[in-house]
Motif scaffolding. Sequence first.
Motif, PDB file in Angstrom:
ATOM      1  N   LEU A  40      -7.761  87.319 103.994  1.00 13.65           N
ATOM      2  CA  LEU A  40      -7.190  87.849 102.756  1.00 13.65           C
ATOM      3  C   LEU A  40      -8.232  88.641 101.972  1.00 13.65           C
ATOM      4  N   VAL A  41      -9.441  88.110 101.891  1.00 13.91           N
ATOM      5  CA  VAL A  41     -10.523  88.813 101.192  1.00 13.91           C
ATOM      6  C   VAL A  41     -10.811  90.135 101.889  1.00 13.91           C
ATOM      7  N   SER A  42     -10.868  90.138 103.210  1.00 12.55           N
ATOM      8  CA  SER A  42     -11.115  91.367 103.970  1.00 12.55           C
ATOM      9  C   SER A  42     -10.034  92.410 103.693  1.00 12.55           C
ATOM     10  N   HIS A  43      -8.787  91.967 103.649  1.00  7.96           N
ATOM     11  CA  HIS A  43      -7.669  92.873 103.362  1.00  7.96           C
ATOM     12  C   HIS A  43      -7.834  93.497 101.978  1.00  7.96           C
ATOM     13  N   HIS A  44      -8.116  92.672 100.983  1.00  6.55           N
ATOM     14  CA  HIS A  44      -8.298  93.180  99.624  1.00  6.55           C
ATOM     15  C   HIS A  44      -9.501  94.118  99.542  1.00  6.55           C
ATOM     16  N   LEU A  45     -10.588  93.776 100.215  1.00 13.90           N
ATOM     17  CA  LEU A  45     -11.776  94.629 100.192  1.00 13.90           C
ATOM     18  C   LEU A  45     -11.496  95.992 100.814  1.00 13.90           C
ATOM     19  N   ARG A  46     -10.686  96.016 101.852  1.00 13.86           N
ATOM     20  CA  ARG A  46     -10.316  97.288 102.474  1.00 13.86           C
ATOM     21  C   ARG A  46      -9.599  98.184 101.459  1.00 13.86           C
ATOM     22  N   LEU A  47      -8.680  97.600 100.690  1.00 18.32           N
ATOM     23  CA  LEU A  47      -7.962  98.352  99.657  1.00 18.32           C
ATOM     24  C   LEU A  47      -8.895  98.784  98.533  1.00 18.32           C
ATOM     25  N   LEU A  48      -9.787  97.889  98.128  1.00 17.94           N
ATOM     26  CA  LEU A  48     -10.720  98.191  97.042  1.00 17.94           C
ATOM     27  C   LEU A  48     -11.712  99.278  97.445  1.00 17.94           C
ATOM     28  N   ARG A  49     -12.106  99.285  98.702  1.00 18.18           N
ATOM     29  CA  ARG A  49     -12.993 100.355  99.190  1.00 18.18           C
ATOM     30  C   ARG A  49     -12.270 101.689  99.186  1.00 18.18           C
ATOM     31  N   ALA A  50     -11.020 101.695  99.624  1.00 17.44           N
ATOM     32  CA  ALA A  50     -10.238 102.933  99.647  1.00 17.44           C
ATOM     33  C   ALA A  50     -10.048 103.492  98.237  1.00 17.44           C
ATOM     34  N   ALA A  51      -9.971 102.603  97.249  1.00 18.84           N
ATOM     35  CA  ALA A  51      -9.814 103.017  95.850  1.00 18.84           C
ATOM     36  C   ALA A  51     -11.155 103.339  95.195  1.00 18.84           C
ATOM     37  N   ARG A  52     -12.240 103.202  95.942  1.00 15.44           N
ATOM     38  CA  ARG A  52     -13.604 103.451  95.462  1.00 15.44           C
ATOM     39  C   ARG A  52     -13.999 102.534  94.303  1.00 15.44           C
ATOM     40  N   LEU A  53     -13.554 101.294  94.371  1.00 16.54           N
ATOM     41  CA  LEU A  53     -13.947 100.299  93.378  1.00 16.54           C
ATOM     42  C   LEU A  53     -15.119  99.465  93.875  1.00 16.54           C
ATOM     43  N   VAL A  54     -15.211  99.277  95.187  1.00 14.13           N
ATOM     44  CA  VAL A  54     -16.360  98.590  95.792  1.00 14.13           C
ATOM     45  C   VAL A  54     -16.878  99.442  96.938  1.00 14.13           C
ATOM     46  N   THR A  55     -18.102  99.176  97.325  1.00 11.88           N
ATOM     47  CA  THR A  55     -18.721  99.857  98.454  1.00 11.88           C
ATOM     48  C   THR A  55     -19.334  98.810  99.378  1.00 11.88           C
ATOM     49  N   ALA A  56     -19.599  99.200 100.611  1.00 14.44           N
ATOM     50  CA  ALA A  56     -20.100  98.247 101.608  1.00 14.44           C
ATOM     51  C   ALA A  56     -21.456  98.686 102.138  1.00 14.44           C
ATOM     52  N   ASP A  57     -22.255  97.687 102.509  1.00 14.63           N
ATOM     53  CA  ASP A  57     -23.570  97.922 103.090  1.00 14.63           C
ATOM     54  C   ASP A  57     -23.713  96.992 104.292  1.00 14.63           C
ATOM     55  N   ARG A  58     -23.804  97.576 105.476  1.00 13.51           N
ATOM     56  CA  ARG A  58     -23.940  96.777 106.698  1.00 13.51           C
ATOM     57  C   ARG A  58     -25.396  96.379 106.884  1.00 13.51           C
ATOM     58  N   ARG A  59     -25.596  95.082 107.105  1.00 13.37           N
ATOM     59  CA  ARG A  59     -26.931  94.541 107.412  1.00 13.37           C
ATOM     60  C   ARG A  59     -26.795  93.700 108.667  1.00 13.37           C
ATOM     61  N   GLY A  60     -27.154  94.307 109.770  1.00  9.84           N
ATOM     62  CA  GLY A  60     -26.970  93.622 111.047  1.00  9.84           C
ATOM     63  C   GLY A  60     -25.481  93.474 111.330  1.00  9.84           C
ATOM     64  N   LYS A  61     -25.064  92.243 111.555  1.00  5.78           N
ATOM     65  CA  LYS A  61     -23.654  91.985 111.847  1.00  5.78           C
ATOM     66  C   LYS A  61     -22.820  91.753 110.589  1.00  5.78           C
ATOM     67  N   GLN A  62     -23.485  91.551 109.465  1.00  4.91           N
ATOM     68  CA  GLN A  62     -22.755  91.259 108.227  1.00  4.91           C
ATOM     69  C   GLN A  62     -22.604  92.494 107.359  1.00  4.91           C
ATOM     70  N   ILE A  63     -21.527  92.513 106.601  1.00  5.51           N
ATOM     71  CA  ILE A  63     -21.294  93.572 105.635  1.00  5.51           C
ATOM     72  C   ILE A  63     -21.326  92.942 104.249  1.00  5.51           C
ATOM     73  N   PHE A  64     -22.079  93.555 103.375  1.00  2.00           N
ATOM     74  CA  PHE A  64     -22.182  93.084 101.997  1.00  2.00           C
ATOM     75  C   PHE A  64     -21.493  94.093 101.087  1.00  2.00           C
ATOM     76  N   TYR A  65     -20.741  93.565 100.142  1.00  2.00           N
ATOM     77  CA  TYR A  65     -19.972  94.408  99.231  1.00  2.00           C
ATOM     78  C   TYR A  65     -20.562  94.334  97.833  1.00  2.00           C
ATOM     79  N   MET A  66     -20.488  95.475  97.153  1.00  2.00           N
ATOM     80  CA  MET A  66     -20.970  95.545  95.777  1.00  2.00           C
ATOM     81  C   MET A  66     -20.079  96.509  95.004  1.00  2.00           C
ATOM     82  N   ILE A  67     -20.189  96.439  93.696  1.00  5.61           N
ATOM     83  CA  ILE A  67     -19.424  97.334  92.844  1.00  5.61           C
ATOM     84  C   ILE A  67     -19.793  98.772  93.215  1.00  5.61           C
ATOM     85  N   HIS A  68     -18.831  99.679  93.179  1.00  6.65           N
ATOM     86  CA  HIS A  68     -19.053 101.056  93.648  1.00  6.65           C
ATOM     87  C   HIS A  68     -20.146 101.767  92.866  1.00  6.65           C
ATOM     88  N   ASP A  69     -20.089 101.702  91.545  1.00  5.69           N
ATOM     89  CA  ASP A  69     -21.125 102.333  90.728  1.00  5.69           C
ATOM     90  C   ASP A  69     -21.087 101.749  89.320  1.00  5.69           C
TER      91      ASP A  69
END
Length: 88
Positions: A40-69
């Motif tokens: 569910l969190v992944s689904h919401h994050l996908r929508l939030l990324r598309a809306a440019r509200l959050v951004t992602a940073d891949r570190r190895g196998k994990q992805i970390f999310y943060m506020i877009h700006d």
Amino acid sequence: MADMFKMLADPSRLRIVIATLEGPVSVGEIAERLGLSISLVSHHLRLLRAARLVTADRRGKQIFYMIHDQHVAHVISDMIAHVNEDAE
């Protein structure tokens, strides 16, 4: 702009965005903190990324999310302050 506010109208998505204000956080950490499933969190994050509200940073196998700006961070912080003012 209305579409962005619609994104934040969902309580789970809003809580996820607030969780990213503190800095980069993984899907698993968000799910654990909020008591939601990882899928569910992944689904919401996908929508939030598309809306440019959050951004992602891949570190190895994990992805970390943060506020877009800082613009998004200020809007969320101001809304929180406004709600807290009304409660006092």
